[in-house]
Design an enzyme around this catalytic site. Structure first.
Site, PDB file in Angstrom:
ATOM      1  N   ALA A  81       0.818  -1.141  -0.164  1.00  0.00           N
ATOM      2  CA  ALA A  81      -0.020  -0.209  -0.112  1.00  0.00           C
ATOM      3  C   ALA A  81       1.303   0.890   0.135  1.00  0.00           C
ATOM      4  O   ALA A  81       1.472   1.906   0.878  1.00  0.00           O
ATOM      5  CB  ALA A  81      -1.170  -0.059   1.261  1.00  0.00           C
ATOM      6  N   ASN A  99       1.908  10.033   3.660  1.00  0.00           N
ATOM      7  CA  ASN A  99       0.800   8.244   3.736  1.00  0.00           C
ATOM      8  C   ASN A  99       1.946   7.340   3.382  1.00  0.00           C
ATOM      9  O   ASN A  99       1.994   6.213   3.940  1.00  0.00           O
ATOM     10  CB  ASN A  99      -0.239   8.483   2.104  1.00  0.00           C
ATOM     11  N   SER A 124      11.675  -0.058  -5.234  1.00  0.00           N
ATOM     12  CA  SER A 124      10.885   0.436  -7.035  1.00  0.00           C
ATOM     13  C   SER A 124      13.006   0.127  -7.617  1.00  0.00           C
ATOM     14  O   SER A 124      13.574   0.667  -6.963  1.00  0.00           O
ATOM     15  CB  SER A 124      10.980   0.961  -6.768  1.00  0.00           C
ATOM     16  N   TYR A 148       8.495  10.377  -4.717  1.00  0.00           N
ATOM     17  CA  TYR A 148       7.783   9.328  -4.767  1.00  0.00           C
ATOM     18  C   TYR A 148       8.978   8.172  -4.024  1.00  0.00           C
ATOM     19  O   TYR A 148       9.159   7.473  -3.577  1.00  0.00           O
ATOM     20  CB  TYR A 148       7.115   9.147  -5.450  1.00  0.00           C
ATOM     21  N   LYS A 152      10.602   5.479  -0.874  1.00  0.00           N
ATOM     22  CA  LYS A 152      10.690   3.978  -1.434  1.00  0.00           C
ATOM     23  C   LYS A 152      12.282   4.032  -0.921  1.00  0.00           C
ATOM     24  O   LYS A 152      12.550   3.200   0.132  1.00  0.00           O
ATOM     25  CB  LYS A 152      11.183   3.851  -2.496  1.00  0.00           C
ATOM     26  N   VAL A 216       6.108   8.791 -28.027  1.00  0.00           N
ATOM     27  CA  VAL A 216       6.548   7.887 -27.370  1.00  0.00           C
ATOM     28  C   VAL A 216       8.240   8.957 -27.000  1.00  0.00           C
ATOM     29  O   VAL A 216       8.486   9.529 -28.048  1.00  0.00           O
ATOM     30  CB  VAL A 216       7.552   7.381 -28.552  1.00  0.00           C
ATOM     31  N   ASP A 292      12.745  10.872 -16.661  1.00  0.00           N
ATOM     32  CA  ASP A 292      13.728   9.640 -17.839  1.00  0.00           C
ATOM     33  C   ASP A 292      14.905   9.468 -17.752  1.00  0.00           C
ATOM     34  O   ASP A 292      15.740   9.822 -17.890  1.00  0.00           O
ATOM     35  CB  ASP A 292      12.989   9.641 -18.541  1.00  0.00           C
TER      36      ASP A 292
HETATM   37  C1  WQD Z   1       8.484   3.828 -19.378  1.00  0.00           C
HETATM   38  C2  WQD Z   1       9.274   3.718 -20.195  1.00  0.00           C
HETATM   39  C3  WQD Z   1       9.319   6.458 -21.157  1.00  0.00           C
HETATM   40  C4  WQD Z   1       4.520   6.064 -21.537  1.00  0.00           C
HETATM   41  C5  WQD Z   1       8.115   4.428 -13.598  1.00  0.00           C
HETATM   42  C6  WQD Z   1       8.423   5.056 -12.333  1.00  0.00           C
HETATM   43  C7  WQD Z   1       8.196   4.061 -11.232  1.00  0.00           C
HETATM   44  C8  WQD Z   1       7.729   2.715 -11.255  1.00  0.00           C
HETATM   45  C9  WQD Z   1       6.948   2.479 -13.011  1.00  0.00           C
HETATM   46  C10 WQD Z   1       5.942   2.870  -9.935  1.00  0.00           C
HETATM   47  C11 WQD Z   1      10.109   4.931 -20.203  1.00  0.00           C
HETATM   48  C12 WQD Z   1       8.845   5.393 -22.177  1.00  0.00           C
HETATM   49  C13 WQD Z   1       6.341   5.915 -20.540  1.00  0.00           C
HETATM   50  C14 WQD Z   1       4.599   6.739 -22.418  1.00  0.00           C
HETATM   51  C15 WQD Z   1       6.487   6.813 -23.286  1.00  0.00           C
HETATM   52  N1  WQD Z   1       7.048   3.698 -10.215  1.00  0.00           N
HETATM   53  N2  WQD Z   1       7.065   5.944 -22.112  1.00  0.00           N
HETATM   54  N3  WQD Z   1       5.229   7.231 -23.508  1.00  0.00           N
HETATM   55  O1  WQD Z   1       9.666   5.395 -15.812  1.00  0.00           O
HETATM   56  O2  WQD Z   1      10.213   3.204 -16.536  1.00  0.00           O
HETATM   57  O3  WQD Z   1       9.474   3.839 -14.091  1.00  0.00           O
HETATM   58  O4  WQD Z   1       7.441   3.513 -13.532  1.00  0.00           O
HETATM   59  O5  WQD Z   1       5.129   2.689  -9.275  1.00  0.00           O
HETATM   60  O6  WQD Z   1       9.667   4.492 -10.061  1.00  0.00           O
HETATM   61  O7  WQD Z   1       9.745   5.792 -12.585  1.00  0.00           O
HETATM   62  O8  WQD Z   1       8.409   3.575 -16.018  1.00  0.00           O
HETATM   63  O9  WQD Z   1       6.440   2.860 -18.174  1.00  0.00           O
HETATM   64  O10 WQD Z   1       6.417   5.194 -16.935  1.00  0.00           O
HETATM   65  O11 WQD Z   1       7.947   4.118 -19.036  1.00  0.00           O
HETATM   66  O12 WQD Z   1       7.602   6.829 -24.373  1.00  0.00           O
HETATM   67  O13 WQD Z   1       3.108   7.382 -23.056  1.00  0.00           O
HETATM   68  O14 WQD Z   1       7.968   3.711 -21.953  1.00  0.00           O
HETATM   69  O15 WQD Z   1       9.945   7.422 -21.382  1.00  0.00           O
HETATM   70  O16 WQD Z   1      11.432   5.398 -21.200  1.00  0.00           O
HETATM   71  P1  WQD Z   1       9.505   4.003 -15.882  1.00  0.00           P
HETATM   72  P2  WQD Z   1       7.371   3.952 -17.987  1.00  0.00           P
END
Ligand code: WQD
Length: 332
Positions: A81, A99, A124, A148, A152, A216, A292
């Protein structure tokens, strides 16, 4: 074992509940529905063919959590959670620290008081920050770039300190990479509210016709095709890592990456999705998303060596199961 699962109706929590029952364990779930729909419990009960004790509420409510430990014989805790949207955490830091940190403190304190010996925390890969992959558990953690990620890192530290003072309280920190996919029944999966932040939910919205194209984020990263590379892991594989950690963890503090060790680019994920599901995903190649990193993937050796755990499902399975769930839940 009878396991308290906090956030047990969320994406990773719900799949882990299924894995627990598949391995002969049982769960007590607490969830406040802050990022889960009411139907998930019913669906879980259909899948496992049994009733699951459920408490509605927030885990920072110590009276409520204390009553759970009083009313149920709990052998271990899986603590999922938490709030988890990176961008929102930048806008609402107090909400995130309040939280997420109170949640960890409350559940850990009461688990310890009730002599629970096993505590598994959802951490994470974001704790590593921007450094070269593969990420190893022994690497120094870089300062988090958002609240966030900081929650963690801080929760990891809190739990390590508790275990140091109380070595009978065995803590396992699981550092998840990028979970996608869904249970192969298509009954449960990931359904975020509003515009998805993460890649797979966004692809699913495009595939369902809810959004015109996938943005992308970046075409000039130093990767094979210029798009970002991540270590996508099937959510059922991730779920099974929790069960392995509960069944086998022995040291006071255990830290494991949970990923496949294999990086895939955004364009590779899209290609796999299109090929496996015979659906076209229109693309809009755009600028990098702030915050990113170019490449993130795990060194998964430690969890394999120490727990005998290995992922089993490949990217094709992940994209297929994700689409199966989305179609079923949207009646497409
Ligand atoms: C993946 C890839 C984006 C969306 C994040 C948090 C991490 C974890 C998971 C929590 C990247 C690309 C994304 C889009 C895109 N936490 N992308 N178009 O950033 O690796 O991790 O979520 O829950 O702590 O930082 O995951 O799925 O957002 O992105 O091109 O519309 O996809 O740039 O390369 P990320 P993501």
């Amino acid at each position: 074992m009878n396991i308290l699962v906090t956030g047990g109706l969320g994406f990773i929590g719900s799949h882990t509940v299924v894995s627990l029952y598949e391995r002969g364990h049982q769960a007590v779930i607490i969830d406040d529905y802050s990022n889960a729909s009411k139907e998930v419990l019913e669906k879980l009960e259909t899948l496992i063919q049994s009733k699951i004790p459920f408490i509605e509420g927030n885990v920072t409510d110590s009276k409520l959590v204390e009553n759970i430990f009083k009313n149920h014989q709990i052998d271990g805790v899986l603590h999922f959670a938490a709030f988890k949207a990176v961008g929102e955490s930048v806008e609402k830091p107090i909400m995130y620290y309040e939280n997420n940190l109170n949640a960890t403190l409350t559940v850990a304190k009461l688990a310890l008081e009730h002599k629970v010996k096993k505590f598994v925390f959802s951490s994470s890969c974001t704790v590593y920050g921007d450094q070269p992959s593969p990420f190893h558990e022994e690497m120094d953690l870089l300062p988090a770039t958002n609240p966030y990620g900081a929650t963690k890192q801080m929760s990891e530290q809190i739990l390590k300190d508790i275990s140091f003072a109380h070595p009978e309280f065995k803590v396992t920190l699981l550092r998840y990479f990028n979970p996608i996919g869904a249970h192969d029944s298509g009954l449960i999966g990931e359904s975020p509210l509003g515009v998805p932040n993460n890649l797979m939910p966004y692809i699913l919205d495009v595939a369902l016709g809810k959004r015109p194209h996938l943005n992308v984020y970046g075409s000039d990263y130093p990767t094979l095709d210029g798009s970002g590379v991540r270590d996508y892991i099937h959510v059922m594989d991730l779920a099974e890592a929790h069960v392995a950690a509960l069944e086998k963890s022995l040291k006071p503090v255990n830290i494991y990456n949970v990923g496949t060790g294999q990086g895939s680019s955004v364009l590779e994920v899209v290609k796999a999705f299109e090929t496996m599901n015979d659906v076209k995903i229109p693309l809009n190649i755009t600028a990098r998303r702030p915050g990113d990193i170019a490449v993130s993937f795990a060194d998964p050796a430690k969890i394999k060596n120490e727990l005998g755990y290995q992922t089993k499902r490949d990217l094709n399975q992940m994209v297929k199961d994700a689409w199966n769930f989305a179609k079923r839940s949207n009646h497409a």
